[in-house]
Design a protein around this motif. Structure first.
Motif, mmCIF file in Angstrom:
data_model
loop_
_atom_site.group_PDB
_atom_site.id
_atom_site.type_symbol
_atom_site.label_atom_id
_atom_site.label_comp_id
_atom_site.label_asym_id
_atom_site.label_seq_id
_atom_site.Cartn_x
_atom_site.Cartn_y
_atom_site.Cartn_z
ATOM 1 N N ASP A 139 0.873 -1.316 0.180
ATOM 2 C CA ASP A 139 -0.076 -0.022 0.039
ATOM 3 C C ASP A 139 0.882 1.206 0.037
ATOM 4 O O ASP A 139 0.230 2.324 -0.328
ATOM 5 N N ALA A 140 2.100 1.123 0.349
ATOM 6 C CA ALA A 140 3.041 2.260 0.373
ATOM 7 C C ALA A 140 4.682 1.572 0.330
ATOM 8 O O ALA A 140 4.801 0.572 0.677
ATOM 9 N N PHE A 141 5.558 2.405 -0.295
ATOM 10 C CA PHE A 141 6.964 2.062 -0.040
ATOM 11 C C PHE A 141 7.616 3.287 -0.104
ATOM 12 O O PHE A 141 7.252 4.449 -0.674
ATOM 13 N N MET A 142 8.831 3.088 0.487
ATOM 14 C CA MET A 142 9.694 4.533 0.605
ATOM 15 C C MET A 142 11.058 3.828 0.433
ATOM 16 O O MET A 142 11.763 2.971 1.186
ATOM 17 N N ILE A 143 11.917 4.711 -0.589
ATOM 18 C CA ILE A 143 13.238 4.616 -0.354
ATOM 19 C C ILE A 143 14.159 5.607 0.065
ATOM 20 O O ILE A 143 13.957 6.751 -0.103
ATOM 21 N N PHE A 144 15.130 5.316 0.864
ATOM 22 C CA PHE A 144 16.030 6.305 1.522
ATOM 23 C C PHE A 144 17.414 5.808 0.985
ATOM 24 O O PHE A 144 17.889 4.728 0.806
ATOM 25 N N GLU A 145 18.078 7.129 0.603
ATOM 26 C CA GLU A 145 19.607 7.031 0.048
ATOM 27 C C GLU A 145 20.246 8.081 0.538
ATOM 28 O O GLU A 145 19.895 9.155 0.867
ATOM 29 N N MET A 146 21.617 7.947 0.765
ATOM 30 C CA MET A 146 22.499 8.927 1.188
ATOM 31 C C MET A 146 23.847 8.964 0.296
ATOM 32 O O MET A 146 24.758 9.785 0.399
ATOM 33 N N TYR A 243 12.294 9.065 -1.465
ATOM 34 C CA TYR A 243 11.248 8.712 -2.706
ATOM 35 C C TYR A 243 10.253 7.954 -2.010
ATOM 36 O O TYR A 243 10.140 6.882 -1.825
ATOM 37 N N ALA A 244 9.094 8.279 -2.163
ATOM 38 C CA ALA A 244 7.868 7.786 -1.580
ATOM 39 C C ALA A 244 6.606 7.502 -2.502
ATOM 40 O O ALA A 244 6.400 8.540 -3.422
ATOM 41 N N ALA A 245 5.923 6.435 -2.380
ATOM 42 C CA ALA A 245 4.860 6.250 -3.057
ATOM 43 C C ALA A 245 3.749 5.349 -2.230
ATOM 44 O O ALA A 245 4.057 4.586 -1.355
#
Length: 253
Positions: A139-146, A243-245
């Protein structure tokens, strides 16, 4: 890196938690979710995200939520130690392939899939499958990068590489092997340099990330909201790219 705090916004883990809450629409929406760490490795930031998230939820009168560690190569020994410290962190012992659609959330909850500093490891073909799987089964996903193809990211990576010469003296002054392979035969700094700079070159912009979804001919994205952004997580140059969906109907329920 996730624990370090040198700004008023707190550590990268604290900031990631706040960004996650904001992307999902606040505590009243976040409490509906089970959070799946899709590439957990040895645990990543989940041991920090879970208490930060649940502290915010319980302070508002909501029940705690659960986090689940998964990976294609499960590190059971490391995960056992993590789960012993928190009743709200569990793991799936079998290998979980993030490219294959599969619902992993607890029954009766929604699923938010997390990719913590790992999405750049996937080539475009695998990344397409990972994102498609997330759209089809969550129902949602989120990507974190540095790490990213930006000047601040390259500068921050350089600082991390050079910091090895300081942290080794502080943490491993008693270890001849650490001292040897840091200062005499600098294998450790070279490893950090290769890993860090290659990771920077593999970072994707928001447009490049979402294009991996848009070019899927039979994937319906009309019910999804895609967002992205960046903020300084570690002074002076450390940026947290996100990045969020999220399904559009989440906030209507």
């Amino acid at each position: 890196m996730w624990r370090t705090s040198n700004s008023k916004n707190g550590s990268p883990a604290t900031q990631a938690c706040d960004l996650l809450l904001r992307a999902l629409g606040g505590p009243e929406c976040a409490v509906q979710f089970t959070f799946i760490d899709s590439c957990a490795g040895a645990g990543g930031p989940t041991p920090l995200l879970e208490p930060a998230m649940n502290a915010r939820l319980t302070a508002r009168g909501y029940k705690p939520v659960d986090f689940v560690l998964t990976d294609l190569w499960p590190d059971i020994q490391a995960w056992e130690k993590i789960t012993q410290r928190s009743e709200h962190v569990t793991y799936i012992s079998e290998p979980i392939d993030a490219t294959k659609p599969r619902r992993l959330a607890k029954p009766g909850t929604k699923e938010c899939r997390l990719f913590n500093l790992c999405f750049h490891h996937f080539d475009d073909d695998a990344a397409e499958k990972v994102l498609t799987s997330a759209v089809q089964s969550t129902d949602a996903f989120m990507i974190f990068e540095m790490t990213h193809r930006t000047f601040p990211s390259l500068l921050n990576t350089t600082i991390v590489i050079l910091s090895v010469f300081i942290t080794t003296l502080y943490d491993y002054y008693w270890s001849p092997i650490h001292l040897l392979f840091t200062y005499i035969i600098p294998i450790v700094p070279v490893f950090y340099a290769i890993d860090g700079y290659v990771s920077c070159t593999r970072g994707r912009t928001a447009e490049e990330t979402w294009e991996l979804l848009y070019r899927q001919p039979n994937l319906d994205l009309s019910g999804w909201e895609l967002k992205s952004g960046e903020q300084t997580a570690l002074l002076p140059f450390g940026k947290l790219y996100w990045y969020a969906a999220v399904k559009k109907d989440i906030r209507k329920e």
